[in-house]
Scaffold this motif. Sequence first.
Motif, PDB file in Angstrom:
ATOM      1  N   ALA A 147     -11.173  -0.340   1.648  1.00  0.00           N
ATOM      2  CA  ALA A 147     -10.019   0.552   1.665  1.00  0.00           C
ATOM      3  C   ALA A 147      -9.160   0.250   2.895  1.00  0.00           C
ATOM      4  CB  ALA A 147     -10.487   2.003   1.689  1.00  0.00           C
ATOM      5  N   LEU A 148      -7.948   0.774   2.909  1.00  0.00           N
ATOM      6  CA  LEU A 148      -7.048   0.511   4.033  1.00  0.00           C
ATOM      7  C   LEU A 148      -7.595   1.040   5.355  1.00  0.00           C
ATOM      8  CD1 LEU A 148      -3.514   1.168   2.459  1.00  0.00           C
ATOM      9  CD2 LEU A 148      -4.644  -1.018   2.899  1.00  0.00           C
ATOM     10  N   ASP A 149      -8.447   2.055   5.285  1.00  0.00           N
ATOM     11  CA  ASP A 149      -9.041   2.587   6.512  1.00  0.00           C
ATOM     12  C   ASP A 149     -10.308   1.846   6.922  1.00  0.00           C
ATOM     13  OD1 ASP A 149     -10.876   3.407   4.647  1.00  0.00           O
ATOM     14  OD2 ASP A 149     -10.597   5.562   4.978  1.00  0.00           O
ATOM     15  N   GLY A 150     -10.647   0.783   6.189  1.00  0.00           N
ATOM     16  CA  GLY A 150     -11.811  -0.029   6.529  1.00  0.00           C
ATOM     17  C   GLY A 150     -13.074   0.337   5.808  1.00  0.00           C
ATOM     18  N   ALA A 151     -13.093   1.408   5.043  1.00  0.00           N
ATOM     19  CA  ALA A 151     -14.303   1.835   4.336  1.00  0.00           C
ATOM     20  C   ALA A 151     -14.598   0.893   3.168  1.00  0.00           C
ATOM     21  CB  ALA A 151     -14.141   3.263   3.828  1.00  0.00           C
ATOM     22  N   PRO A 175       7.745 -10.035  -8.121  1.00  0.00           N
ATOM     23  CA  PRO A 175       7.461  -9.213  -9.304  1.00  0.00           C
ATOM     24  C   PRO A 175       6.446  -8.113  -9.024  1.00  0.00           C
ATOM     25  CG  PRO A 175       6.542 -11.425  -9.547  1.00  0.00           C
ATOM     26  CD  PRO A 175       7.432 -11.456  -8.372  1.00  0.00           C
ATOM     27  N   CYS A 176       5.543  -8.330  -8.060  1.00  0.00           N
ATOM     28  CA  CYS A 176       4.611  -7.257  -7.676  1.00  0.00           C
ATOM     29  C   CYS A 176       5.379  -6.064  -7.131  1.00  0.00           C
ATOM     30  CB  CYS A 176       3.623  -7.755  -6.615  1.00  0.00           C
ATOM     31  SG  CYS A 176       2.570  -9.131  -7.116  1.00  0.00           S
ATOM     32  N   ARG A 177       6.368  -6.342  -6.288  1.00  0.00           N
ATOM     33  CA  ARG A 177       7.152  -5.259  -5.695  1.00  0.00           C
ATOM     34  C   ARG A 177       7.993  -4.551  -6.746  1.00  0.00           C
ATOM     35  NH1 ARG A 177       8.060  -9.368  -1.610  1.00  0.00           N
ATOM     36  NH2 ARG A 177      10.169  -9.689  -2.393  1.00  0.00           N
ATOM     37  N   ARG A 178       8.527  -5.326  -7.710  1.00  0.00           N
ATOM     38  CA  ARG A 178       9.382  -4.712  -8.732  1.00  0.00           C
ATOM     39  C   ARG A 178       8.600  -3.789  -9.655  1.00  0.00           C
ATOM     40  NH1 ARG A 178      11.703 -10.024  -9.063  1.00  0.00           N
ATOM     41  NH2 ARG A 178      10.462 -10.439 -10.948  1.00  0.00           N
ATOM     42  N   GLU A 179       7.349  -4.123  -9.956  1.00  0.00           N
ATOM     43  CA  GLU A 179       6.592  -3.305 -10.909  1.00  0.00           C
ATOM     44  C   GLU A 179       5.883  -2.123 -10.264  1.00  0.00           C
ATOM     45  OE1 GLU A 179       3.544  -5.576 -12.806  1.00  0.00           O
ATOM     46  OE2 GLU A 179       2.307  -5.744 -11.003  1.00  0.00           O
ATOM     47  N   MET A 180       5.856  -2.065  -8.938  1.00  0.00           N
ATOM     48  CA  MET A 180       5.132  -0.985  -8.260  1.00  0.00           C
ATOM     49  C   MET A 180       5.607   0.413  -8.673  1.00  0.00           C
ATOM     50  SD  MET A 180       2.523  -1.589  -6.438  1.00  0.00           S
ATOM     51  CE  MET A 180       1.620  -2.956  -5.712  1.00  0.00           C
ATOM     52  N   PRO A 181       6.927   0.684  -8.748  1.00  0.00           N
ATOM     53  CA  PRO A 181       7.354   2.020  -9.183  1.00  0.00           C
ATOM     54  C   PRO A 181       6.864   2.381 -10.583  1.00  0.00           C
ATOM     55  CG  PRO A 181       9.173   0.862  -8.116  1.00  0.00           C
ATOM     56  CD  PRO A 181       8.081  -0.146  -8.305  1.00  0.00           C
ATOM     57  N   VAL A 182       6.792   1.407 -11.479  1.00  0.00           N
ATOM     58  CA  VAL A 182       6.297   1.658 -12.836  1.00  0.00           C
ATOM     59  C   VAL A 182       4.830   2.076 -12.796  1.00  0.00           C
ATOM     60  CG1 VAL A 182       5.799   0.574 -15.068  1.00  0.00           C
ATOM     61  CG2 VAL A 182       7.950   0.078 -13.900  1.00  0.00           C
ATOM     62  N   LEU A 183       4.032   1.357 -12.015  1.00  0.00           N
ATOM     63  CA  LEU A 183       2.613   1.678 -11.906  1.00  0.00           C
ATOM     64  C   LEU A 183       2.404   3.000 -11.179  1.00  0.00           C
ATOM     65  CD1 LEU A 183       1.434  -1.919 -11.027  1.00  0.00           C
ATOM     66  CD2 LEU A 183       0.630  -0.622 -12.999  1.00  0.00           C
ATOM     67  N   ALA A 184       3.212   3.247 -10.146  1.00  0.00           N
ATOM     68  CA  ALA A 184       3.076   4.504  -9.400  1.00  0.00           C
ATOM     69  C   ALA A 184       3.382   5.701 -10.281  1.00  0.00           C
ATOM     70  CB  ALA A 184       4.003   4.483  -8.178  1.00  0.00           C
ATOM     71  N   ALA A 185       4.424   5.592 -11.107  1.00  0.00           N
ATOM     72  CA  ALA A 185       4.780   6.693 -12.014  1.00  0.00           C
ATOM     73  C   ALA A 185       3.664   6.941 -13.020  1.00  0.00           C
ATOM     74  CB  ALA A 185       6.092   6.379 -12.725  1.00  0.00           C
ATOM     75  N   ALA A 186       3.064   5.860 -13.538  1.00  0.00           N
ATOM     76  CA  ALA A 186       1.973   6.017 -14.495  1.00  0.00           C
ATOM     77  C   ALA A 186       0.757   6.642 -13.825  1.00  0.00           C
ATOM     78  CB  ALA A 186       1.605   4.658 -15.087  1.00  0.00           C
ATOM     79  N   ALA A 204      -4.897  -5.204   6.307  1.00  0.00           N
ATOM     80  CA  ALA A 204      -4.470  -3.813   6.149  1.00  0.00           C
ATOM     81  C   ALA A 204      -3.078  -3.586   6.732  1.00  0.00           C
ATOM     82  CB  ALA A 204      -5.480  -2.883   6.812  1.00  0.00           C
ATOM     83  N   ALA A 205      -2.758  -4.271   7.818  1.00  0.00           N
ATOM     84  CA  ALA A 205      -1.447  -4.088   8.443  1.00  0.00           C
ATOM     85  C   ALA A 205      -0.324  -4.535   7.517  1.00  0.00           C
ATOM     86  CB  ALA A 205      -1.389  -4.861   9.759  1.00  0.00           C
ATOM     87  N   ALA A 206      -0.487  -5.698   6.869  1.00  0.00           N
ATOM     88  CA  ALA A 206       0.550  -6.210   5.969  1.00  0.00           C
ATOM     89  C   ALA A 206       0.710  -5.314   4.753  1.00  0.00           C
ATOM     90  CB  ALA A 206       0.214  -7.634   5.541  1.00  0.00           C
ATOM     91  N   ALA A 207      -0.403  -4.892   4.172  1.00  0.00           N
ATOM     92  CA  ALA A 207      -0.332  -4.027   2.982  1.00  0.00           C
ATOM     93  C   ALA A 207       0.282  -2.678   3.328  1.00  0.00           C
ATOM     94  CB  ALA A 207      -1.724  -3.841   2.396  1.00  0.00           C
ATOM     95  N   SER A 208      -0.125  -2.096   4.456  1.00  0.00           N
ATOM     96  CA  SER A 208       0.406  -0.788   4.863  1.00  0.00           C
ATOM     97  C   SER A 208       1.879  -0.863   5.195  1.00  0.00           C
ATOM     98  CB  SER A 208      -0.384  -0.253   6.055  1.00  0.00           C
ATOM     99  OG  SER A 208      -1.746  -0.063   5.720  1.00  0.00           O
ATOM    100  N   ALA A 209       2.299  -1.948   5.839  1.00  0.00           N
ATOM    101  CA  ALA A 209       3.711  -2.102   6.187  1.00  0.00           C
ATOM    102  C   ALA A 209       4.576  -2.148   4.944  1.00  0.00           C
ATOM    103  CB  ALA A 209       3.903  -3.362   7.021  1.00  0.00           C
ATOM    104  N   LEU A 211       3.833  -0.853   1.928  1.00  0.00           N
ATOM    105  CA  LEU A 211       3.816   0.455   1.275  1.00  0.00           C
ATOM    106  C   LEU A 211       4.698   1.449   2.023  1.00  0.00           C
ATOM    107  CD1 LEU A 211       0.014   0.673   0.405  1.00  0.00           C
ATOM    108  CD2 LEU A 211       1.903   0.198  -1.156  1.00  0.00           C
ATOM    109  N   ASP A 212       4.686   1.395   3.346  1.00  0.00           N
ATOM    110  CA  ASP A 212       5.529   2.311   4.127  1.00  0.00           C
ATOM    111  C   ASP A 212       7.003   2.032   3.907  1.00  0.00           C
ATOM    112  OD1 ASP A 212       3.253   3.477   5.117  1.00  0.00           O
ATOM    113  OD2 ASP A 212       3.247   2.348   6.999  1.00  0.00           O
ATOM    114  N   SER A 213       7.380   0.764   3.837  1.00  0.00           N
ATOM    115  CA  SER A 213       8.795   0.412   3.675  1.00  0.00           C
ATOM    116  C   SER A 213       9.288   0.603   2.254  1.00  0.00           C
ATOM    117  CB  SER A 213       9.021  -1.046   4.099  1.00  0.00           C
ATOM    118  OG  SER A 213       8.298  -1.931   3.252  1.00  0.00           O
ATOM    119  N   SER A 214       8.377   0.526   1.274  1.00  0.00           N
ATOM    120  CA  SER A 214       8.787   0.624  -0.130  1.00  0.00           C
ATOM    121  C   SER A 214       9.041   2.064  -0.563  1.00  0.00           C
ATOM    122  CB  SER A 214       7.708   0.021  -1.032  1.00  0.00           C
ATOM    123  OG  SER A 214       6.534   0.817  -1.022  1.00  0.00           O
ATOM    124  N   GLY A 215       8.413   3.002   0.099  1.00  0.00           N
ATOM    125  CA  GLY A 215       8.557   4.394  -0.286  1.00  0.00           C
ATOM    126  C   GLY A 215       7.756   4.772  -1.511  1.00  0.00           C
TER     127      GLY A 215
END
Length: 276
Positions: A147-151, A175-186, A204-209, A211-215
């Motif tokens: 997990a992002l917290d290391g667990a 394409p991963c970034r473009r489909e994220m809102p579709v998956l999040a809504a589902a 974790a830093a790259a993934a979190s950055a 997600l934070d910027s994408s909203g």
Amino acid sequence: MLSLQIGPLALPTGLVLLFVSLCVAYGVAWWLRRYRQLPDAGPLVSDLLIAGLLAARLAFVLRWHEQYFAAPWSILNIRDGGLLAPAGIAAALAIAAWRCRRPAMAAMRRPLAISVASGALAWGVLSAGMGLAYDQPTALPSVALQALDGAPTTLAALAGGKPMVVNLWASWCPPCRREMPVLAAAQQARADIVFVYANQREDAAAASAFLDSSGVTLRNVVLDSAAALGKAAGSSALPTTLFYDAQGRLVDTHLGELSDASLASKLQKIAPPDSL
């Protein structure tokens, strides 16, 4: 095996098999014309291909019209893989019967049948060969994730006995970034299905950055630093999405960007009976 690595490109196996099968069909049509002096069936094979693809797309759009009509431009985005193969095959056969019904076209029937049958045989043989050479996993891979917290965690622990969607992604993948809102809504709408977002080969830093910027708000974001899930699924392409039923069996897969309609068509296959 879901994708084939050709140099720097990772191509869907189905697309490669279709290309090879078409080459066989056109090659046989050319051979029959050149060495057996039969009519050239190549142009008619092209007509059948176009008619089949259009019919398969139209049937899929009509089946999931609510999703497409909410964003009409998405009808043209064939990258979502939205095709109904039975409708396409039926349309191609209907066009072939219609075009060859006249006595003047009687001579075309034999070369067309041989060419199409050769292409279909090539598809079947290659598909069977790929299936024997690369066993596709049918159960949840027992891959150690973080997990992002290391667990530490696993797909089985996250599934909790529910159907599961596993999306393989990376922050650098458009394409991963473009489909994220579709998956999040589902994910927000379907509490009966577990969604897991397995980041491939990033920390974790790259993934979190990202997600934070994408909203985009996602649950069950995990790190797969060795891309073990992609290897287990036989895919080096991103995004790749895997669909498991409540028993942990792999029911369907999708390579490339998902749309609302293509995701809905996949979820229908794994949704609990009482939610259909």
